[in-house]
Motif scaffolding. Structure first.
Motif, PDB file in Angstrom:
ATOM      1  N   GLN A  38       0.854  -1.192   0.000  1.00 32.49           N
ATOM      2  CA  GLN A  38       0.000   0.000   0.000  1.00 32.49           C
ATOM      3  C   GLN A  38       0.890   1.242   0.000  1.00 32.49           C
ATOM      4  N   LYS A  39       1.910   1.237   0.822  1.00 37.67           N
ATOM      5  CA  LYS A  39       2.848   2.360   0.872  1.00 37.67           C
ATOM      6  C   LYS A  39       3.610   2.472  -0.447  1.00 37.67           C
ATOM      7  N   TRP A  40       4.052   1.333  -0.981  1.00 37.32           N
ATOM      8  CA  TRP A  40       4.787   1.332  -2.247  1.00 37.32           C
ATOM      9  C   TRP A  40       3.929   1.938  -3.365  1.00 37.32           C
ATOM     10  N   ALA A  41       2.688   1.485  -3.492  1.00 39.14           N
ATOM     11  CA  ALA A  41       1.813   1.974  -4.565  1.00 39.14           C
ATOM     12  C   ALA A  41       1.512   3.460  -4.408  1.00 39.14           C
ATOM     13  N   SER A  42       1.326   3.916  -3.174  1.00 45.71           N
ATOM     14  CA  SER A  42       1.000   5.326  -2.967  1.00 45.71           C
ATOM     15  C   SER A  42       2.201   6.241  -3.203  1.00 45.71           C
ATOM     16  N   SER A  43       3.405   5.688  -3.193  1.00 43.23           N
ATOM     17  CA  SER A  43       4.599   6.504  -3.435  1.00 43.23           C
ATOM     18  C   SER A  43       5.018   6.509  -4.904  1.00 43.23           C
ATOM     19  N   ASN A  44       4.251   5.845  -5.757  1.00 38.61           N
ATOM     20  CA  ASN A  44       4.526   5.803  -7.194  1.00 38.61           C
ATOM     21  C   ASN A  44       3.345   6.375  -7.972  1.00 38.61           C
ATOM     22  N   THR A  45       3.632   6.878  -9.157  1.00 41.09           N
ATOM     23  CA  THR A  45       2.592   7.343 -10.069  1.00 41.09           C
ATOM     24  C   THR A  45       2.633   6.438 -11.289  1.00 41.09           C
ATOM     25  N   PHE A  46       1.489   5.917 -11.673  1.00 37.61           N
ATOM     26  CA  PHE A  46       1.405   4.956 -12.765  1.00 37.61           C
ATOM     27  C   PHE A  46       0.653   5.564 -13.941  1.00 37.61           C
ATOM     28  N   HIS A  47       1.163   5.282 -15.149  1.00 42.88           N
ATOM     29  CA  HIS A  47       0.588   5.812 -16.379  1.00 42.88           C
ATOM     30  C   HIS A  47       0.381   4.678 -17.378  1.00 42.88           C
ATOM     31  N   VAL A  48      -0.523   4.901 -18.314  1.00 43.01           N
ATOM     32  CA  VAL A  48      -0.705   3.960 -19.412  1.00 43.01           C
ATOM     33  C   VAL A  48       0.639   3.799 -20.110  1.00 43.01           C
ATOM     34  N   GLY A  49       1.026   2.564 -20.369  1.00 38.40           N
ATOM     35  CA  GLY A  49       2.304   2.264 -21.010  1.00 38.40           C
ATOM     36  C   GLY A  49       3.394   1.872 -20.040  1.00 38.40           C
ATOM     37  N   ASP A  50       3.168   2.094 -18.740  1.00 36.83           N
ATOM     38  CA  ASP A  50       4.138   1.664 -17.733  1.00 36.83           C
ATOM     39  C   ASP A  50       4.102   0.147 -17.614  1.00 36.83           C
ATOM     40  N   THR A  51       5.148  -0.398 -17.006  1.00 32.89           N
ATOM     41  CA  THR A  51       5.243  -1.837 -16.800  1.00 32.89           C
ATOM     42  C   THR A  51       5.475  -2.123 -15.322  1.00 32.89           C
ATOM     43  N   LEU A  52       4.734  -3.086 -14.799  1.00 30.37           N
ATOM     44  CA  LEU A  52       4.961  -3.592 -13.448  1.00 30.37           C
ATOM     45  C   LEU A  52       5.828  -4.836 -13.571  1.00 30.37           C
ATOM     46  N   VAL A  53       6.865  -4.924 -12.758  1.00 32.31           N
ATOM     47  CA  VAL A  53       7.719  -6.111 -12.742  1.00 32.31           C
ATOM     48  C   VAL A  53       7.616  -6.748 -11.369  1.00 32.31           C
ATOM     49  N   PHE A  54       7.149  -7.988 -11.348  1.00 33.66           N
ATOM     50  CA  PHE A  54       7.046  -8.764 -10.119  1.00 33.66           C
ATOM     51  C   PHE A  54       8.201  -9.757 -10.113  1.00 33.66           C
ATOM     52  N   GLU A  55       9.105  -9.645  -9.135  1.00 30.36           N
ATOM     53  CA  GLU A  55      10.215 -10.582  -8.992  1.00 30.36           C
ATOM     54  C   GLU A  55      10.042 -11.353  -7.693  1.00 30.36           C
ATOM     55  N   TYR A  56      10.125 -12.707  -7.798  1.00 30.45           N
ATOM     56  CA  TYR A  56       9.850 -13.551  -6.640  1.00 30.45           C
ATOM     57  C   TYR A  56      10.358 -14.960  -6.888  1.00 30.45           C
ATOM     58  N   ASN A  57      10.415 -15.742  -5.830  1.00 25.74           N
ATOM     59  CA  ASN A  57      10.751 -17.159  -5.931  1.00 25.74           C
ATOM     60  C   ASN A  57       9.487 -17.895  -6.366  1.00 25.74           C
ATOM     61  N   LYS A  58       9.496 -18.466  -7.564  1.00 27.42           N
ATOM     62  CA  LYS A  58       8.281 -19.095  -8.096  1.00 27.42           C
ATOM     63  C   LYS A  58       7.888 -20.367  -7.349  1.00 27.42           C
ATOM     64  N   GLN A  59       8.767 -20.895  -6.506  1.00 28.70           N
ATOM     65  CA  GLN A  59       8.403 -22.043  -5.662  1.00 28.70           C
ATOM     66  C   GLN A  59       7.533 -21.601  -4.478  1.00 28.70           C
ATOM     67  N   LEU A  60       7.624 -20.297  -4.140  1.00 29.86           N
ATOM     68  CA  LEU A  60       6.949 -19.798  -2.944  1.00 29.86           C
ATOM     69  C   LEU A  60       5.814 -18.822  -3.216  1.00 29.86           C
ATOM     70  N   HIS A  61       5.778 -18.237  -4.429  1.00 34.53           N
ATOM     71  CA  HIS A  61       4.807 -17.191  -4.730  1.00 34.53           C
ATOM     72  C   HIS A  61       4.323 -17.280  -6.173  1.00 34.53           C
ATOM     73  N   GLN A 109      -3.725 -12.647   2.688  1.00 35.77           N
ATOM     74  CA  GLN A 109      -4.188 -12.245   4.010  1.00 35.77           C
ATOM     75  C   GLN A 109      -3.047 -11.621   4.839  1.00 35.77           C
ATOM     76  N   ALA A 110      -1.802 -12.028   4.548  1.00 40.14           N
ATOM     77  CA  ALA A 110      -0.634 -11.490   5.255  1.00 40.14           C
ATOM     78  C   ALA A 110      -0.158 -10.166   4.652  1.00 40.14           C
ATOM     79  N   GLY A 111      -0.839  -9.714   3.581  1.00 39.20           N
ATOM     80  CA  GLY A 111      -0.514  -8.406   3.002  1.00 39.20           C
ATOM     81  C   GLY A 111       0.199  -8.428   1.669  1.00 39.20           C
ATOM     82  N   GLN A 112       0.375  -9.602   1.085  1.00 33.56           N
ATOM     83  CA  GLN A 112       1.044  -9.685  -0.218  1.00 33.56           C
ATOM     84  C   GLN A 112       0.010  -9.433  -1.320  1.00 33.56           C
ATOM     85  N   LYS A 113      -0.371  -8.142  -1.406  1.00 40.68           N
ATOM     86  CA  LYS A 113      -1.376  -7.713  -2.370  1.00 40.68           C
ATOM     87  C   LYS A 113      -1.130  -6.247  -2.683  1.00 40.68           C
ATOM     88  N   VAL A 114      -1.432  -5.856  -3.920  1.00 43.38           N
ATOM     89  CA  VAL A 114      -1.199  -4.471  -4.317  1.00 43.38           C
ATOM     90  C   VAL A 114      -2.307  -3.998  -5.248  1.00 43.38           C
TER      91      VAL A 114
END
Length: 118
Positions: A38-61, A109-114
């Motif tokens: 929530q803090k991360w999203a509110s500190s960024n400005t998003f525009h059409v054409g932007d890209t979100l990059v999700f980096e994570y361990n695919k065994q866990l997430h 439920q633990a907050g891993q949502k944006v």
């Protein structure tokens, strides 16, 4: 020479409009329950054409794009899209609200949502 400069400026302007910003979700924390999205999203400005990059361990997430109602209740039963590579790049193609969470049990439920507003 003036005509060449004119075309260069026009080309640069058009090229600039076609390249959006790249946002690494969670910055250095990446996609994990440890970040405050929530803090991360509110500190960024998003525009059409932007890209979100999700980096994570695919065994866990994973990453699930969902509707608002499912986001609020952490319901992973009917995702709009599911991403599982561990390094997912998602282009924001239109204005509006985008909702993502991890579909592994208990992570949303633990907050891993944006929620991203374009």
């Amino acid at each position: 020479m003036r005509m060449g400069l004119f075309f260069l400026v026009i080309t640069m302007a058009l090229w600039g409009f076609s390249l959006g910003a790249v946002h690494k979700v969670g910055d250095s924390a990446g996609w994990s329950p440890a970040a405050d999205y929530q803090k991360w999203a509110s500190s960024n400005t998003f525009h059409v054409g932007d890209t979100l990059v999700f980096e994570y361990n695919k065994q866990l997430h994973n990453v699930k794009q969902v509707k608002r109602e499912d986001f609020e209740s952490c319901n992973a039963a009917s995702p709009i899209a599911t991403y599982t590579t561990g390094s997912d790049s998602i282009s924001l193609k239109s204005s509006g609200d985008y909702y993502y969470f991890c579909g592994f049990a208990g992570h949303c439920q633990a907050g891993q949502k944006v929620h991203v507003k374009v």
